[in-house]
Design a protein around this motif. Structure first.
Motif, PDB file in Angstrom:
ATOM      1  N   TYR A  79      55.179  33.173  54.353  1.00 14.76           N
ATOM      2  CA  TYR A  79      54.947  33.349  53.124  1.00 14.76           C
ATOM      3  C   TYR A  79      53.761  32.461  52.495  1.00 14.76           C
ATOM      4  CZ  TYR A  79      55.826  34.082  48.225  1.00 14.76           C
ATOM      5  OH  TYR A  79      55.525  34.366  46.785  1.00 14.76           O
ATOM      6  N   LEU A  80      53.976  31.072  52.725  1.00 18.38           N
ATOM      7  CA  LEU A  80      53.156  30.209  51.974  1.00 18.38           C
ATOM      8  C   LEU A  80      51.720  30.376  52.369  1.00 18.38           C
ATOM      9  CD1 LEU A  80      55.592  26.930  52.315  1.00 18.38           C
ATOM     10  CD2 LEU A  80      54.670  28.283  50.357  1.00 18.38           C
ATOM     11  N   PRO A  81      51.282  30.564  53.415  1.00 21.35           N
ATOM     12  CA  PRO A  81      49.741  30.788  53.784  1.00 21.35           C
ATOM     13  C   PRO A  81      49.389  31.940  53.114  1.00 21.35           C
ATOM     14  CG  PRO A  81      50.873  30.567  55.734  1.00 21.35           C
ATOM     15  CD  PRO A  81      51.830  30.615  54.851  1.00 21.35           C
ATOM     16  N   SER A  82      50.074  32.994  52.724  1.00 23.52           N
ATOM     17  CA  SER A  82      49.588  34.046  52.131  1.00 23.52           C
ATOM     18  C   SER A  82      49.671  33.666  50.478  1.00 23.52           C
ATOM     19  CB  SER A  82      50.204  35.220  52.149  1.00 23.52           C
ATOM     20  OG  SER A  82      51.599  34.976  52.034  1.00 23.52           O
ATOM     21  N   TRP A  83      50.580  32.885  50.094  1.00 19.96           N
ATOM     22  CA  TRP A  83      50.724  32.351  48.626  1.00 19.96           C
ATOM     23  C   TRP A  83      49.523  31.659  48.643  1.00 19.96           C
ATOM     24  CZ3 TRP A  83      52.948  33.789  44.206  1.00 19.96           C
ATOM     25  CH2 TRP A  83      52.944  32.916  43.197  1.00 19.96           C
ATOM     26  N   PHE A  84      49.280  30.743  49.171  1.00 15.79           N
ATOM     27  CA  PHE A  84      48.162  29.899  49.116  1.00 15.79           C
ATOM     28  C   PHE A  84      46.962  30.525  48.864  1.00 15.79           C
ATOM     29  CE2 PHE A  84      49.401  25.220  50.246  1.00 15.79           C
ATOM     30  CZ  PHE A  84      50.826  25.439  49.716  1.00 15.79           C
ATOM     31  N   SER A  85      46.661  31.468  49.623  1.00 21.88           N
ATOM     32  CA  SER A  85      45.492  32.385  49.480  1.00 21.88           C
ATOM     33  C   SER A  85      45.532  33.487  48.451  1.00 21.88           C
ATOM     34  CB  SER A  85      44.926  32.974  50.813  1.00 21.88           C
ATOM     35  OG  SER A  85      46.012  33.844  51.469  1.00 21.88           O
ATOM     36  N   SER A  86      46.585  33.666  47.760  1.00 20.44           N
ATOM     37  CA  SER A  86      46.739  34.559  46.651  1.00 20.44           C
ATOM     38  C   SER A  86      45.836  34.220  45.390  1.00 20.44           C
ATOM     39  CB  SER A  86      48.197  34.785  46.483  1.00 20.44           C
ATOM     40  OG  SER A  86      48.748  33.824  45.740  1.00 20.44           O
ATOM     41  N   ASN A  87      45.539  32.757  45.295  1.00 18.84           N
ATOM     42  CA  ASN A  87      44.985  32.467  44.123  1.00 18.84           C
ATOM     43  C   ASN A  87      45.423  33.089  42.819  1.00 18.84           C
ATOM     44  OD1 ASN A  87      43.066  31.658  42.284  1.00 18.84           O
ATOM     45  ND2 ASN A  87      41.375  32.808  42.910  1.00 18.84           N
ATOM     46  N   SER A  88      46.589  32.786  42.773  1.00 16.89           N
ATOM     47  CA  SER A  88      47.193  33.466  41.426  1.00 16.89           C
ATOM     48  C   SER A  88      47.997  32.715  40.529  1.00 16.89           C
ATOM     49  CB  SER A  88      48.297  34.468  41.902  1.00 16.89           C
ATOM     50  OG  SER A  88      49.342  33.692  42.782  1.00 16.89           O
ATOM     51  N   GLN A  89      48.130  31.543  40.568  1.00 16.82           N
ATOM     52  CA  GLN A  89      48.927  30.413  39.961  1.00 16.82           C
ATOM     53  C   GLN A  89      48.388  29.461  39.035  1.00 16.82           C
ATOM     54  OE1 GLN A  89      52.555  30.681  39.005  1.00 16.82           O
ATOM     55  NE2 GLN A  89      52.522  32.495  39.900  1.00 16.82           N
ATOM     56  N   PRO A  90      47.667  29.077  38.199  1.00 17.95           N
ATOM     57  CA  PRO A  90      46.944  30.530  37.817  1.00 17.95           C
ATOM     58  C   PRO A  90      45.327  30.821  38.599  1.00 17.95           C
ATOM     59  CG  PRO A  90      46.387  28.540  36.403  1.00 17.95           C
ATOM     60  CD  PRO A  90      47.288  28.259  37.607  1.00 17.95           C
ATOM     61  N   GLN A  91      45.135  31.907  38.183  1.00 15.55           N
ATOM     62  CA  GLN A  91      44.078  32.406  38.930  1.00 15.55           C
ATOM     63  C   GLN A  91      42.746  31.779  38.483  1.00 15.55           C
ATOM     64  OE1 GLN A  91      42.512  36.360  37.987  1.00 15.55           O
ATOM     65  NE2 GLN A  91      42.516  36.775  40.312  1.00 15.55           N
ATOM     66  N   VAL A  92      41.855  31.417  39.699  1.00 15.35           N
ATOM     67  CA  VAL A  92      40.539  30.727  39.381  1.00 15.35           C
ATOM     68  C   VAL A  92      39.549  31.786  39.749  1.00 15.35           C
ATOM     69  CG1 VAL A  92      41.399  28.362  39.070  1.00 15.35           C
ATOM     70  CG2 VAL A  92      40.647  29.438  41.378  1.00 15.35           C
ATOM     71  N   GLU A  93      38.374  31.706  39.169  1.00 16.30           N
ATOM     72  CA  GLU A  93      37.248  32.740  39.391  1.00 16.30           C
ATOM     73  C   GLU A  93      36.533  31.950  40.380  1.00 16.30           C
ATOM     74  OE1 GLU A  93      35.916  35.637  38.123  1.00 16.30           O
ATOM     75  OE2 GLU A  93      35.080  35.294  40.152  1.00 16.30           O
ATOM     76  N   VAL A  94      36.904  32.531  41.781  1.00 15.68           N
ATOM     77  CA  VAL A  94      35.878  31.825  42.851  1.00 15.68           C
ATOM     78  C   VAL A  94      34.637  32.325  43.152  1.00 15.68           C
ATOM     79  CG1 VAL A  94      38.003  31.185  44.010  1.00 15.68           C
ATOM     80  CG2 VAL A  94      37.183  33.192  44.358  1.00 15.68           C
ATOM     81  N   THR A  95      34.128  33.497  42.523  1.00 13.89           N
ATOM     82  CA  THR A  95      32.851  33.822  42.568  1.00 13.89           C
ATOM     83  C   THR A  95      32.014  33.916  41.208  1.00 13.89           C
ATOM     84  OG1 THR A  95      33.812  36.120  42.347  1.00 13.89           O
ATOM     85  CG2 THR A  95      32.923  35.633  44.506  1.00 13.89           C
ATOM     86  N   PRO A  96      31.680  32.441  40.862  1.00 14.36           N
ATOM     87  CA  PRO A  96      31.292  32.166  39.631  1.00 14.36           C
ATOM     88  C   PRO A  96      29.990  33.181  39.403  1.00 14.36           C
ATOM     89  CG  PRO A  96      31.484  30.219  40.778  1.00 14.36           C
ATOM     90  CD  PRO A  96      31.652  31.317  41.765  1.00 14.36           C
ATOM     91  N   GLU A  97      29.258  33.527  40.194  1.00 13.80           N
ATOM     92  CA  GLU A  97      28.074  34.202  39.924  1.00 13.80           C
ATOM     93  C   GLU A  97      28.181  35.521  39.000  1.00 13.80           C
ATOM     94  OE1 GLU A  97      28.772  33.586  42.661  1.00 13.80           O
ATOM     95  OE2 GLU A  97      28.398  35.233  44.138  1.00 13.80           O
ATOM     96  N   TYR A  98      29.449  35.914  39.266  1.00 13.53           N
ATOM     97  CA  TYR A  98      29.768  37.378  38.651  1.00 13.53           C
ATOM     98  C   TYR A  98      30.125  37.073  37.163  1.00 13.53           C
ATOM     99  CZ  TYR A  98      30.715  39.490  43.235  1.00 13.53           C
ATOM    100  OH  TYR A  98      30.506  40.184  44.386  1.00 13.53           O
TER     101      TYR A  98
END
Lengths: 897, 408
Positions: free
Chosen positions: A579-598
């Motif tokens: 569960y944790l790896p998927s949680w870690f990659s879910s970027n949800s708590q809170p979400q950060v914008e990882v494609t800033p150029e958008y």
């Protein structure tokens, strides 16, 4: 740094590869039914134990191929535990699922030696006899081969220092500076025989053949090995540290106490010999300064001195203990001043934790070897903190262990409530130590230890801590500086058991003012660290008081080790390791914008275009695409379309839960094989305040209005962010393949910034009192895999250091009762500090935004301190387009915990 | 809260002088000896102490001309500038006795005596690092405090004329210690040399006409020039660097010739003083203080009287405002001007191009922005929202760069 690495490698062939590769033989041992635990033979004379066994497959590629097999086998072994079966009933279900999915796959241990063998690789270059290079220095070797060499620190090996311009084409890219010139025409060359060999080459008619030994990055520093070794660190390592100008010195200035000491008060010095240690040689300067500053200059004691020695900047940090002085020197290239100041605190923390006080640490008889080992681990972790991950980067960028976040406190993750409960439950059960089920004759057995607290880490993140704040800080410092956290992040641990006697903070403090009636018992304390997979569980135990007294050498008790192991086992059983790896990659708590150029105009176009194409093969970790999301959302949220369409859809569009991310996320994508206990995530969304959730279900104009009201009522001094926005929502991806993404279904993604789009790039919420901070997961940068994002993070970290330093004035002022005299009255008033940065054009163009059609890309790095009830700091990095109110964001963040 | 500067002869260890500001005791001889000893000792081991941080302060050794070691100790929040301060102090020493004498240190007692004349200037310089006082003449060390007045262009012609007649090249006019106008060639001088000139006038408090022998630390550290300071009106000085001729008596006449007819212009310019900006530039009432730096010309303008005299300041004393802006600039906003970085700055450098910065505190907000050559730090009331702050600073910057009355 560069030359340094080469040196570090140099020793490796001589020290025999087997030493360093380790584990290949070890792994053959079996965890048989014998009652003697496998770590039994590793217990030291003093009862301490460090036992580490790493899963032989460390390559992420392999992991993704056969993760299930690995885990299932582990399960089998663990289920032999005599007690674990009775602990939880949920386990059976998961186990069945896992079994059903079991795939047969042969282990592949072929690749593991590859890294090491790199070191023995050779490159052979033939140089034409006809070529004569012009050498300014009239040096034979330059003339003949067009390379210049220098001698390695060992005075023997020849290292390629430079290429002449004409010869560059011949050698590059095969040969790089720093490689060793190994053989010429098959004859091994050293600095002693080089002239003879060259003479022969000149006489020889054939074209000379040069053999270079490839030197790769310092894989050979093996923290595992360092952890377990009981003897003094090997000479090669000491040499490396010596070359890197790492040094430790402990000086006792009280002449009366150590008159017999031959070394004029120096109780400890590493690396030795004394007279080659620059810190030892110049100790008088620091000692004098340390006395002079408070007494004659009216300042405080010095904290750090930056010195230049052999063309290298070195930070020397001071830690006083009564009249004694501990000095630690670390090269500035690896650890900057900001980091050095914190590292010394951590070092002192660890030493006090392990030995009670600095004095006892350095005066304890026969302790030198242990201290050598300890400090060499410290330095290796600090210098090569993240070499493993960043091997492609230049040394100057390898600042892994001096990341802003890592230096300040232990990083915690906010987990869904259900998961949190499970974890806390498991730990609490361990702490409760209710053994009636396992021991028949409870009455007659006094327990050996009371568990006074424990904390659980996963991949270097704190999942849960039941320790006191100070204890947590000490345990964290111990785990971090010893490289244990790093080990658990990078490798999958098969079994790790560490047992050590420690001196807990409470006890140390108490012995100073011996009055209170609620004093803790005069007992002994031990730390038991157990690791498995990426989990590390550290438990503090007390012997004394209501338990049996520990007398003499106290080795770990197999019973308690098994208790801790079964606690971890339980976490595995409930599927947390998946569960944790998927949680870690879910970027949800809170979400950060990882494609800033958008967030730029052009970027938006790019995104729209790419979403139409549905680029599955995009090389980046592509964002979920707008259209894709729309489709998924459409069933449930079609009625939202009318009014709040924009905000919700846009918002979803930036969520990270895309189907494709898993293909690109490397080691994190285990959730494809998910067999998760779905119940976890079912109402994970409820962590967010319930009222907000329910409001999201009210759609249309009323929702709009209500959201507006809600925003209005929040106290914001900026009227810009009073736009409606949905701050949280359930993602319901109904027509997605449920089986694959079950565990991520219903995950509430939280957006904490104001405005329609998520403009948050990064944040750090630090509670320095607690020693805990919250930030996006550590590998977010790897997950993002985006040049602009990396740039932003780098800027964020260096700016935050500066902001943090300034905000400390305010925190110190509020904490101290002293008159404000020693503090600058202007600086103490500052509570928020922001900097606006512009991303350079090159970086933007790397992300597909060409210079001509792009408006400048600005982002803020802002830090703010909140002093009530205890100091907290919030650092935020966000796009300039929407002004943010930090108070509000801190408030929203506090909801997530 | 103190600043201490100590000069020691590097080889002999003879203390040359020690100056201090702040609430600490005088530094004792033995302490000076120990401090010097530390530096000598590490040097013997091929190790140079570059910087030592203490809680809230810094201790620094710096050797100049291989003969004089300056030791600086500063606490109190402005210690970032300590290194710059030490090199300014060294400049001041060269300014008065020349580089040669300083290098040789032949007759150390004589030199000690000669250096007494630079004490007032050193004391002025020390003030810039003392957070408890607002300096009289130098607010920040890396730029010259100036006034912007519309008359500057006209005055430049007069200055050019004046400089020519006294066979000099570099001349400037100062009002209340602020640089107002310069001759056309004045920018050939290094900023530190120019400041030393201004400080010279300030140090020679009230003398109507005087010439002194000075060495220009950057331009001619070994050949002396003559600096002539002449008081035109109260608080108005004209300074010129010239050769040996003409004699002082003649200069007196020349001054009269050149400047008599411009007295009214100078008086007009003098009216600008507490505001320091031309009246054609108006400030929004939320501004409570401003500092503008011209990065190329290394000049800065401070003002805390932006809205005329009728408006009462709200709570915060005017001096405090300058203090805030100074601290903000020194600790924070200077990052916007990487040109001002010292050659080897061991402080942590921020990666990335900063374009704006702000502070919020309980009683005020500061905002800094750069546009081209101009760097503006503005002080606002705490109630001003951040985005308004950004807007206003931006407007002022544009105003400043387009206004025709501004002549740097």
């Amino acid at each position: 740094m560069n030359s340094f690495k080469t040196k570090m490698n140099y020793e490796s062939p001589c020290d025999s590869d087997n030493d360093w590769t380790n584990s290949s033989e070890d792994s053959k041992y079996s965890d048989s039914e014998s009652s003697v635990p496998d770590w039994d033979s590793d217990i030291g004379e003093d009862g301490e134990l460090v036992y580490v066994k790493i899963k032989s497959i460390t390559k992420p590629v392999d992991e993704s191929k056969a993760p299930l097999l690995e885990n299932c086998e582990a399960f089998k072994l663990r289920s032999d535990f005599k007690r674990s079966s009775t602990r939880r009933s949920t386990k059976g279900r998961i186990f069945k699922v896992l079994k059903a999915r079991k795939v047969t796959n042969k282990l592949n241990g072929n690749e593991k030696k590859k890294d090491v063998e790199d070191n023995n690789k050779f490159v052979i270059i033939q140089v034409s006899k006809n070529m004569i290079f012009s050498s300014e220095k009239n040096c034979q070797i330059e003339k003949l081969f067009g390379i210049s060499v220098e001698t390695h620190a060992d005075g023997k090996t020849l290292i390629v220092a430079d290429f002449l311009p004409e010869s560059k084409a011949i050698y590059t890219p095969k040969v790089k500076t720093g490689f060793y010139l190994h053989k010429i025409n098959g004859i091994e060359v050293t600095s002693f025989n080089i002239n003879n060999v060259l003479q022969r080459v000149i006489e020889d008619v054939d074209n000379p053949k040069l053999t270079f030994q490839v030197v790769t990055e310092g894989y050979n520093l093996d923290i595992e090995k360092l952890l377990t070794s009981k003897s003094t660190p090997e000479n090669s390592l000491t040499q490396i540290l010596k070359d890197a100008m790492c040094s430790v010195l402990y000086i006792c200035c009280n002449d009366v106490e150590y008159q017999s000491n031959d070394d004029k008060g120096v109780l400890y010095c590493f690396p030795r010999p004394f007279n080659q240690n620059f810190l030892y040689n110049t100790r008088g300067a620091y000692l004098t300064l340390n006395h002079l500053a408070p007494k004659s200059l009216g300042t405080s004691e010095p904290t750090v001195s930056t010195v230049l020695h052999k063309n290298q900047l070195i930070n020397i940090t001071y830690a006083s203990h009564y009249s004694d002085l501990l000095l630690v020197a670390i090269p500035s290239g690896a650890i900057d001043v900001f980091a050095a100041k914190r590292v010394i605190n951590d070092i002192v923390r660890v030493l006090e934790f392990l030995y009670g006080s600095l004095k006892t640490c350095f005066t304890k008889p026969n302790n030198v070897d242990k201290l050598d080992g300890l400090f060499s681990r410290f330095f290796v972790t600090l210098l090569f903190g993240s070499l493993g991950e960043n091997k492609n980067k230049s040394p100057s960028e390898v600042h892994g262990s001096s990341y802003f976040e890592e230096l300040l406190a232990a990083q915690a993750v906010s987990l869904p409530l259900e998961v949190k409960i499970q974890i806390d439950d498991a730990i609490t059960e361990l702490e409760a130590a209710d053994y009636r089920e396992w021991i028949d004759d409870v009455e007659n057995f006094q327990r050996l230890y009371t568990v006074i607290g424990s904390c659980l880490y996963y991949s270097g993140h704190v999942l849960s801590s039941h320790l006191e704040d100070e204890d947590l800080k000490e345990v964290y410092a111990y785990l971090r500086l010893n490289g244990i956290l790093k080990l658990s992040t990078e490798k999958e641990i098969e079994k790790l058991v560490i047992w050590k006697e420690v001196f807990i903070n409470e006890h140390r403090k108490q012995s100073k003012n011996d009055v209170s009636e609620n004093r803790i018992p005069d007992g002994r304390w031990f730390i038991l660290i157990v690791g498995k997979g990426h989990f590390i569980l550290a438990t503090l135990m007390e012997a004394g008081g209501c338990t049996e007294d520990a007398v003499g050498v106290t080795p770990p008790s197999p019973f308690y080790v098994e208790e801790c192991e079964s606690c971890l086992e339980l976490l595995f059983e409930v599927g947390l390791n998946k569960y944790l790896p998927s949680w870690f990659s879910s970027n949800s708590q809170p979400q950060v914008e990882v494609t800033p150029e958008y967030l730029t105009k052009h970027g938006r176009k790019l995104r729209d275009a790419s979403s139409k194409l549905d680029v599955r093969s995009s090389s980046k970790v592509s964002k979920p695409h707008l259209d894709v999301k729309r489709r998924h959302n459409s069933t449930e949220q079609i009625n939202t379309g009318s009014t709040s369409d924009n905000s919700i859809n846009n918002y979803h569009s930036t969520s990270q839960h895309n189907l494709y991310a898993q293909w690109y996320n490397g080691p994190l994508k285990q959730y494809r094989h998910s067999s998760l206990d779905v119940s976890y995530s079912e109402d994970s969304g409820s962590i967010k305040s319930n009222s907000e959730l329910s409001e999201d279900r009210i759609v249309g104009r009323r929702a709009d209005r209500e959201q507006k009201n809600r925003r209005d009522s929040s106290e914001s001094d900026s009227d810009w962010d009073k736009q409606d926005s949905s701050r949280s929502s359930n993602i319901d991806m109904t027509d997605m393949r449920k089986a694959l993404l079950d565990e991520l279904n219903h995950v509430a993604v939280h957006k904490i910034t104001a405005g329609e789009e998520n403009v948050l790039f990064h944040f750090v919420h630090l509670e320095s009192e607690k020693g805990i901070l919250i930030a996006p997961v550590k590998n977010i940068e790897v997950q993002a895999n985006n040049a602009l994002y990396t740039y932003i993070l780098k800027t964020f970290r260096s700016a935050s250091k500066k902001i943090h330093d300034l905000l400390q004035h305010s925190i110190k002022f509020k904490q101290s009762d002293l008159p404000s005299n020693p503090l600058n009255k202007i600086l103490v008033a500052v509570k928020e500090y922001g900097m606006l940065f512009e991303a350079p054009g090159e970086i933007l163009s790397q992300c597909g935004i060409s210079k001509k059609n792009c408006e400048p890309f600005y982002f803020w790095v802002v830090g703010r301190v909140f002093s009530e009830p205890e100091p907290r700091e919030l650092y935020l990095c966000y796009h300039e387009s929407v002004p943010q109110d930090l108070t509000e964001i801190a408030y929203l963040l506090s909801y997530l915990e | 809260m103190s600043v201490i500067a100590i000069a020691v002869a590097s080889e002999s260890g003879v203390p040359i002088f020690s100056r201090k500001r702040g609430n600490n005791d005088n530094i004792q001889f033995s302490t000076i000896a120990s401090l010097h000893g530390i530096n000598m000792f590490t040097k013997c081991h091929n190790l140079s102490l570059i910087n030592t941080q203490v809680e809230n302060g810094t201790i620094l050794w710096k050797e100049f001309c291989k003969s004089v070691t300056l030791i600086g100790i500063a606490t109190g929040g402005l210690e970032y500038d300590l290194e710059l301060l030490l090199s300014c102090i060294h400049d001041a020493m060269v300014f008065f006795i020349g580089k040669k004498d300083l290098e040789n240190l032949k007759n150390i007692d004589q030199i000690k005596r000669d250096l007494r004349q630079c004490y007032p200037i050193i004391d002025y310089l020390l003030e810039t690092l003392d957070p408890n006082t607002v300096p009289r003449s130098t607010i920040v060390l890396d730029s010259i405090q100036s006034m912007l007045c519309p008359q500057a262009q006209q005055l430049q012609q007069v200055l050019d004329n004046y400089a020519q007649t006294v066979t000099g090249r570099w001349a400037c006019l100062s009002i209340h210690g602020h640089l107002v106008a310069t001759s056309s060639d004045f920018y050939e001088l290094d900023v530190r040399e120019a400041r030393l000139l201004l400080l010279l006038a300030a140090a020679q408090d009230g003398v109507p006409l005087r010439d002194s022998l000075v060495y220009l630390p950057q331009m001619s550290p070994n050949v002396a020039f003559r600096a002539v300071t002449c008081k035109l009106l109260a608080d108005v000085y004209v300074l010129v660097i010239c050769g040996v001729t003409p004699p002082l008596s003649q200069i007196d006449e020349i001054v009269l010739q050149c400047w008599e007819s411009y007295a009214h212009i100078i008086k007009e310019a003098k009216l600008i003083h507490p505001r320091n900006f031309p009246l054609s530039i108006t400030f929004d009432p939320v501004f409570i203080g401003i500092m503008v730096v011209n990065i190329n010309k290394r000049r800065c303008v401070f003002s805390r009287h932006l809205h005329g005299s009728n408006q009462k300041s709200r709570g915060m004393s005017g001096v405090h405002r300058i203090d805030i802006l100074r601290t903000f600039y020194v600790t924070t906003a200077r990052d916007l001007a990487p040109e001002f970085k010292l050659e080897r700055d061991d402080r942590e450098v921020i990666d990335g191009a900063v374009s704006e910065m702000y502070w919020c505190s309980e009683y005020h907000k500061c905002h800094a922005q750069r546009s081209g050559n101009l760097l503006c730090c503005a002080l606002y009331a705490p109630t001003v929202p951040n985005h308004t702050m950004r807007l206003l600073t931006n407007q002022i910057l544009q105003d400043l760069s387009t206004n025709k009355d501004i002549f740097w």
